[in-house]
Design an enzyme around this catalytic site. Structure first.
Site, PDB file in Angstrom:
ATOM      1  N   ARG A   2       0.860  -1.173   0.000  1.00  0.00           N
ATOM      2  CA  ARG A   2       0.000   0.000   0.000  1.00  0.00           C
ATOM      3  C   ARG A   2       0.904   1.233   0.000  1.00  0.00           C
ATOM      4  O   ARG A   2       2.009   1.199   0.539  1.00  0.00           O
ATOM      5  CB  ARG A   2      -0.893   0.002   1.241  1.00  0.00           C
ATOM      6  CG  ARG A   2      -1.784  -1.244   1.380  1.00  0.00           C
ATOM      7  CD  ARG A   2      -2.529  -1.213   2.709  1.00  0.00           C
ATOM      8  NE  ARG A   2      -3.425  -2.361   2.877  1.00  0.00           N
ATOM      9  CZ  ARG A   2      -3.091  -3.491   3.472  1.00  0.00           C
ATOM     10  NH1 ARG A   2      -1.855  -3.653   3.951  1.00  0.00           N
ATOM     11  NH2 ARG A   2      -3.964  -4.478   3.596  1.00  0.00           N
ATOM     12  N   LYS A  23      -0.924  -1.852   7.510  1.00  0.00           N
ATOM     13  CA  LYS A  23      -2.289  -1.567   7.927  1.00  0.00           C
ATOM     14  C   LYS A  23      -2.684  -2.503   9.063  1.00  0.00           C
ATOM     15  O   LYS A  23      -2.436  -3.707   9.010  1.00  0.00           O
ATOM     16  CB  LYS A  23      -3.234  -1.755   6.733  1.00  0.00           C
ATOM     17  CG  LYS A  23      -4.684  -1.390   7.029  1.00  0.00           C
ATOM     18  CD  LYS A  23      -5.518  -1.534   5.769  1.00  0.00           C
ATOM     19  CE  LYS A  23      -6.967  -1.185   6.038  1.00  0.00           C
ATOM     20  NZ  LYS A  23      -7.802  -1.324   4.801  1.00  0.00           N
ATOM     21  N   HIS A  80      -2.591   2.121  -5.687  1.00  0.00           N
ATOM     22  CA  HIS A  80      -3.317   0.921  -5.265  1.00  0.00           C
ATOM     23  C   HIS A  80      -3.698   0.049  -6.450  1.00  0.00           C
ATOM     24  O   HIS A  80      -3.917  -1.150  -6.297  1.00  0.00           O
ATOM     25  CB  HIS A  80      -4.572   1.310  -4.468  1.00  0.00           C
ATOM     26  CG  HIS A  80      -4.913   0.340  -3.390  1.00  0.00           C
ATOM     27  ND1 HIS A  80      -4.221   0.252  -2.197  1.00  0.00           N
ATOM     28  CD2 HIS A  80      -5.870  -0.625  -3.321  1.00  0.00           C
ATOM     29  CE1 HIS A  80      -4.746  -0.703  -1.446  1.00  0.00           C
ATOM     30  NE2 HIS A  80      -5.738  -1.258  -2.110  1.00  0.00           N
ATOM     31  N   ARG A  97      -1.182  -2.553  -6.804  1.00  0.00           N
ATOM     32  CA  ARG A  97      -1.427  -3.632  -5.834  1.00  0.00           C
ATOM     33  C   ARG A  97      -2.478  -4.602  -6.364  1.00  0.00           C
ATOM     34  O   ARG A  97      -2.312  -5.820  -6.283  1.00  0.00           O
ATOM     35  CB  ARG A  97      -1.866  -3.000  -4.505  1.00  0.00           C
ATOM     36  CG  ARG A  97      -2.177  -3.961  -3.368  1.00  0.00           C
ATOM     37  CD  ARG A  97      -2.420  -3.146  -2.102  1.00  0.00           C
ATOM     38  NE  ARG A  97      -3.117  -3.887  -1.091  1.00  0.00           N
ATOM     39  CZ  ARG A  97      -2.541  -4.674  -0.186  1.00  0.00           C
ATOM     40  NH1 ARG A  97      -1.228  -4.847  -0.213  1.00  0.00           N
ATOM     41  NH2 ARG A  97      -3.247  -5.298   0.734  1.00  0.00           N
ATOM     42  N   HIS A 154      -3.542  -9.170   4.010  1.00  0.00           N
ATOM     43  CA  HIS A 154      -4.960  -9.139   4.341  1.00  0.00           C
ATOM     44  C   HIS A 154      -5.215  -9.943   5.606  1.00  0.00           C
ATOM     45  O   HIS A 154      -4.742 -11.070   5.737  1.00  0.00           O
ATOM     46  CB  HIS A 154      -5.794  -9.736   3.212  1.00  0.00           C
ATOM     47  CG  HIS A 154      -5.898  -8.851   2.012  1.00  0.00           C
ATOM     48  ND1 HIS A 154      -6.222  -9.323   0.751  1.00  0.00           N
ATOM     49  CD2 HIS A 154      -5.727  -7.511   1.869  1.00  0.00           C
ATOM     50  CE1 HIS A 154      -6.246  -8.313  -0.096  1.00  0.00           C
ATOM     51  NE2 HIS A 154      -5.949  -7.211   0.546  1.00  0.00           N
ATOM     52  N   TYR A 175      -9.995 -10.989  -5.750  1.00  0.00           N
ATOM     53  CA  TYR A 175      -9.044 -11.079  -6.861  1.00  0.00           C
ATOM     54  C   TYR A 175      -9.251 -12.295  -7.755  1.00  0.00           C
ATOM     55  O   TYR A 175      -9.084 -12.190  -8.964  1.00  0.00           O
ATOM     56  CB  TYR A 175      -7.613 -11.027  -6.330  1.00  0.00           C
ATOM     57  CG  TYR A 175      -7.309  -9.687  -5.706  1.00  0.00           C
ATOM     58  CD1 TYR A 175      -7.173  -8.546  -6.487  1.00  0.00           C
ATOM     59  CD2 TYR A 175      -7.181  -9.554  -4.330  1.00  0.00           C
ATOM     60  CE1 TYR A 175      -6.924  -7.314  -5.920  1.00  0.00           C
ATOM     61  CE2 TYR A 175      -6.924  -8.325  -3.749  1.00  0.00           C
ATOM     62  CZ  TYR A 175      -6.801  -7.208  -4.551  1.00  0.00           C
ATOM     63  OH  TYR A 175      -6.555  -5.984  -3.983  1.00  0.00           O
TER      64      TYR A 175
END
Length: 207
Positions: A56, A83, A146, A149, A173, A182
């Protein structure tokens, strides 16, 4: 917070939520990186690193020299400012590790990519660089950090070499459900690539 409020109010999640994401395909990523290298080599390396790490933008700008494990097998980068506070290690290609060593020129401290004032880049600056470089590369899509990503995630899944739980770990994640967007994008890309691959080669049978 949104999820907590939804549960408290006993609201059902929307079933019309978009479950696919935009992304660049491999050729578009290569064009972006190669064009940027020609125009501004440092920005080219920044975009390549941003793409290959799947970081990120907020994680990317905080990567320090001490977070690089370039002599490992494989080389890795420690994403510390992740994150949710969940740091992770991401692999990078040996070729990129070599480029990063050259970029640092023996520097042992500071941020991996620094401004002329030896401070870290802001998120907004990196976003501006990526968008401007994509425009210079002739890419018509709206390109932002992003999106890179999203692109590495779907490219990895398209390869068939990484199971989804490993892609989840790579992206950092917390929940697998976040990563599951995805494969749907990957399947959409499969259909598009299938038609592109066969459409020009198959001709209607003569009666």
């Amino acid at each position: 917070m949104v999820e907590s409020v939804r549960r408290r109010l006993e609201l059902e999640p929307s079933h019309t939520r978009k479950r696919t994401v935009s992304r660049l395909d491999q050729s578009e990523v290569e064009r972006l990186v190669q064009t940027t290298y020609r125009n501004h080599s440092k920005y080219g390396l920044m975009i390549k690193t941003l793409f290959q790490t799947g970081a990120r933008v907020g994680e990317f700008v905080h990567i320090g020299v001490e977070d690089l494990l370039l002599d490992g097998d494989p080389p890795q980068i420690h994403i510390v400012h992740a994150k949710g506070g969940a740091d992770r290690y991401v692999p990078v290609l040996p070729a990129l590790a070599h480029e990063l060593r050259t970029h640092l020129q023996g520097r042992q401290r500071g941020f991996l990519f620094e401004s002329n004032r030896h401070t870290r880049y802001s998120r907004r600056t990196v976003q501006s660089i990526v968008t401007r470089c994509a425009r210079s590369a002739g890419i018509k899509k709206r390109v932002f950090p992003h999106l890179l990503r999203h692109s590495i995630a779907t490219i990895l899944l398209d390869s068939g070499l990484l199971p989804i739980d490993q892609v989840q770990k790579f992206l950092g994640h917390t929940h697998l459900s976040t990563t599951q967007i995805y494969p749907q994008t990957s399947l959409r890309a499969l259909g598009e690539n299938y038609i592109r691959a066969l459409g020009s080669k198959l001709t209607p049978a003569k009666e």
